[in-house]
Scaffold this active site. Structure first.
Site, short mmCIF file in Angstrom:
data_model
loop_
_atom_site.label_atom_id
_atom_site.label_comp_id
_atom_site.label_asym_id
_atom_site.label_seq_id
_atom_site.Cartn_x
_atom_site.Cartn_y
_atom_site.Cartn_z
N SER A 183 5.48 -4.80 5.77
CA SER A 183 5.79 -5.79 6.80
C SER A 183 5.90 -7.18 6.19
CB SER A 183 4.69 -5.81 7.86
OG SER A 183 4.55 -4.54 8.45
N TYR A 216 0.83 -1.21 0.00
CA TYR A 216 0.00 0.00 0.00
C TYR A 216 0.86 1.26 0.00
CZ TYR A 216 -4.67 -2.09 0.88
OH TYR A 216 -5.85 -2.75 0.79
N SER A 217 1.52 1.50 1.16
CA SER A 217 2.24 2.78 1.33
C SER A 217 3.40 2.92 0.34
CB SER A 217 2.81 2.87 2.75
OG SER A 217 1.77 2.97 3.68
N GLU A 239 -4.80 9.65 13.66
CA GLU A 239 -5.40 10.92 13.23
C GLU A 239 -6.35 10.69 12.04
OE1 GLU A 239 -2.23 10.51 14.10
OE2 GLU A 239 -2.30 11.73 15.92
N SER A 242 -3.15 6.08 10.27
CA SER A 242 -2.75 6.65 11.56
C SER A 242 -3.98 6.98 12.40
CB SER A 242 -1.93 7.92 11.34
OG SER A 242 -2.79 8.97 10.92
N GLU A 288 -9.08 -4.77 8.28
CA GLU A 288 -7.87 -4.77 9.09
C GLU A 288 -8.16 -4.21 10.48
OE1 GLU A 288 -4.74 -2.62 7.24
OE2 GLU A 288 -3.55 -2.44 9.06
#
Lengths: 372, 359
Positions: free
Chosen positions: A161, A128-129, A359, A357, A244
């Site tokens: 990961s 993803y990132s 936030e 995150s 998730e």
């Protein structure tokens, strides 16, 4: 409203407890209990044991080899495994790739991968990132251009990961460019042995060195490795993210377990201290609240509702509490005594960052629950 | 495990909400006879007295009282006194409580006792015909319409409980109207004579009865606080959506959005804690009750500060005016978070119970 566990729930709990007691290898249990690194082989061994019992994928439907358990049973199962110091099975295959394939994959893709994911023969990671796309995931720039009957993938995924162990990756790529950045994104599944993929481990401030940067240089991916429709990847990705955050049960049970360790640490290290007792009690109490909140979300799910934005509540609270436990441990031991405690504190920083995150989770609650 | 409400429970919720939406605290009409008539005074009472429901039904009812700011002494008179009378097997008093003919306040806190029901200086000396009570009780909640008081006193080593008519000679009272509009009092017992039958606890069970009452009362306090906080969050969300500054609704500002998201998270945790307390009271595993109730109360008390203060903050100056309803909710919440023990008290109690190995 019935807030009691039924006799059959209690019987189920006893069944799980005795199975784990009889079958979890002592060496693996000790590693988990002492906070040592769990090796790839350890995961594989425990996965195989659960698989042979038919319990590898509690969250999967029976048709794909899942257990068909109720929400309450899944909750009990996760609790018992955590209490017994069983490692949590690696989740990117079972918890992400599996549901993705079941929901949006073709029959061929399902046949090829689901049985191998279930048995633990196939490990996955999630692409993803990217360096320029973190919280703003739609800024992703990895391209997949069709050339000679293949997608040719170029770009970089980061914070990936378990990429060093993974056999496959499911990844978000840009297949076309549109004014709306959410359009033109597709999901590909890619064999990690494909030529052109390089995996570089990223060292972190904690124990954990399972993060990686994955570079794609002219990697050829068969067209049939696209999941679902071209350009619909954003929708699939959002589905998975919610999955998730709702991958429930283990979070609280793990935190409870860590709290138990903390109490042991306090007993071993310090004389009586009422203020410290109260700090620990506060976490214990909040964990009770979180456990019940999880159960409420699960109960809503099992009556047929899709996992909703309330999963963000769980994610925030779970990670905050995990971090608080790590923080209290830090205060208990002081510096230069137990570097494991410090490493754990460093490791725990990631929990409020990954999976969107905290936030971003608050943005989700504000928009989708409070409609602000 | 099932969190959905039964049809009966939905009925309770909806009828209390209906009552609450037309309720006016200043009304000259006392709603208590209505409460008796519709059976709300019988929640948790034994079936042979036409009681029904239990801790869960009580929490559903008082949550709606909280949402609609119903300033009636339901928790002290029905939940606290009712639980004590039920557990003491005092069916005569329960019957008159259920009919609304008599109303019971409970006097247990003392000036130096700080929430602790075991701290009892009030004496109850045996006489030929009964007992003589002397001592001072503070923060006696539920004085509105009260005709009797259940009071703790020592006639030996252990505290015992006595039912005393409030007009008994020797009781002097100082009435106070709480910030939340509820009637409370300090009571002085100056050689108050009561008959032997006034003692409702058998030997050594006085404190236990009182604690059982307080567990139920605190569970209900948590549920009412949930209702208050959910109303406050709703008001805050609505207000920020319609309040315009810098030419936009202030709800579009991320700083405020995140604050409201945090309030929502805490509210959900509070809701779970209300379940936890009601669940402990509802099951037969008695040992977990004190621990669960103290867990719930300390969490709810902390969340009450966070949600209450931020609801005011996000409203800006309008939030601190007496004219605007939000402040009234805040006042009630500020009482609820401390009545029958505040966060520190219940956190300490939880820690001590944990140390003793109580689960």
């Amino acid at each position: 409203m019935d807030l009691k566990f039924s006799p059959s729930d209690d019987a189920f709990r006893a069944e799980v407890r005795s199975f784990v007691a009889d079958n979890l290898p002592a060496g693996i249990r000790e590693k988990v209990q002492l906070g040592y690194e769990i090796e790839k082989d350890d995961y594989a061994t425990w996965h195989r044991i659960l698989f042979e019992r038919g319990w590898a994928a509690p969250n999967w439907p029976v048709s794909h080899g899942g257990t068909g358990w109720s929400a309450t049973q899944r909750h009990i199962f996760e609790e018992e495994l955590a209490y017994a110091w069983a490692p949590r099975l690696l989740n990117f295959a079972l918890g992400r790739a599996g549901p993705l394939l079941m929901q949006f994959g073709s029959a061929e893709q399902q046949q090829q991968h689901l049985p191998r994911i279930l048995s633990g023969e196939e490990l996955w990671c999630q692409g993803y990132s990217e360096p320029g796309a973190g919280s703003d995931l739609a800024a992703l720039a990895t391209r997949a251009d069709v050339r000679d009957g293949y997608y040719v993938v170029n770009g970089t995924k980061i914070w990936t990961s378990y990429a060093q162990w993974a056999d496959w990756i499911f990844m978000l790529v840009r297949t076309s460019v549109h004014e709306n950045r959410h359009d033109g994104i597709s999901v590909l599944i890619v064999d990690m042995r494909s030529p052109g993929i390089t995996v570089r481990p990223i060292d972190t401030i904690g124990h954990d060195c399972k993060l990686n940067e994955v570079h794609f240089s002219n990697v050829e991916v068969p067209l049939e490795n696209r999941i679902g429709d071209e350009g619909q990847g954003w929708k699939y990705a959002m589905f998975l993210l919610q999955h998730e955050r709702t991958s429930i049960g283990g979070g609280v049970a793990t935190a409870r377990k860590n709290l138990r360790q903390l109490r042991e640490l306090v007993t071993a290290t310090l004389v009586d201290d009422d203020r410290l007792d109260d700090r620990i009690s506060e976490v214990e109490i909040a964990l009770e609240a979180l456990a019940l909140t999880e159960l409420r979300v699960l109960a809503a799910l099992s009556t047929g509702n899709a996992p909703g934005p309330e999963s963000s509540v769980l994610k925030i609270k779970r990670t905050e509490l995990q971090q608080t436990i790590g923080e209290i441990a830090l205060d208990v031991v002081g510096p230069y005594v137990d570097t494991d405690v410090e490493s754990r504190y460093f490791d725990l920083r990631r929990t409020s960052i990954y999976g969107g995150s905290n936030e971003i989770q608050k943005n989700i609650i504000a928009k989708r629950i409070l409609h602000l | 495990v099932d969190f959905s409400l039964s049809p009966d429970q939905v009925l309770i919720r909806d009828s209390v909400a209906r009552f609450g939406s037309t309720y006016a605290a200043a009304s000259a009409v006392d709603p208590w006879p209505t409460f008796a008539e519709v059976g709300w005074l019988g929640l948790g009472a034994p079936a042979e007295l036409d009681g029904f429901g239990g801790p869960i039904e009580i929490s559903i009812l008082v949550e709606q009282f909280g949402r609609h700011l119903v300033a009636e002494p339901y928790i002290p008179q029905v939940v606290l006194a009712g639980t004590i009378l039920r557990e003491a097997g005092r069916h005569h008093e329960l019957e008159v409580l259920l009919s609304g003919a008599e109303r019971f306040a409970v006097a247990y806190e003392e000036p130096r006792g700080r929430y602790d029901p075991a701290y009892v200086e009030t004496s109850a000396s045996k006489t030929a015909g009964g007992f003589v009570l002397s001592g001072e009780k503070v923060r006696v909640a539920g004085m509105k319409g009260a005709t009797q008081v259940i009071v703790s006193g020592r006639d030996g080593d252990e505290p015992a409980l006595y039912v005393v008519p409030l007009d008994n000679a020797g009781i002097s009272r100082r009435d106070v109207l709480g910030v939340d509009g509820h009637a409370v009092a300090s009571l002085c017992f100056n050689e108050v004579q009561v008959e032997r039958s006034a003692r409702i606890s058998t030997d050594g069970t006085g404190l236990q009865l009182l604690e059982l009452g307080l567990e139920s009362a605190n569970a209900a306090v948590c549920a009412e606080a949930l209702g208050v906080m959910s109303a406050m969050l709703d008001m805050t969300v609505e207000y920020t959506k319609q309040r315009t500054q810098f030419n936009v609704a202030i709800s579009s500002f991320q700083a405020l959005q995140h604050r409201m998201a945090e309030m929502f998270i805490e509210l959900e945790m509070v809701r779970s804690m209300v379940f936890l307390a009601a669940m402990a009271l509802d099951s037969d595993t008695g040992s977990s009750v004190p621990r669960s109730v103290s867990a719930a109360k300390s969490y709810v008390a902390q969340a009450a500060r966070f949600i209450g203060q931020n609801a005011i903050q996000l409203h800006g100056a309008i939030g601190i005016t007496e004219e605007y309803e939000l402040g009234h909710y805040f006042k009630r919440l500020t009482v609820l978070e401390r009545i029958f023990g505040d966060k520190a008290y219940h956190l300490r109690r939880f820690s001590q119970l944990s140390k003793q190995g109580v689960n």
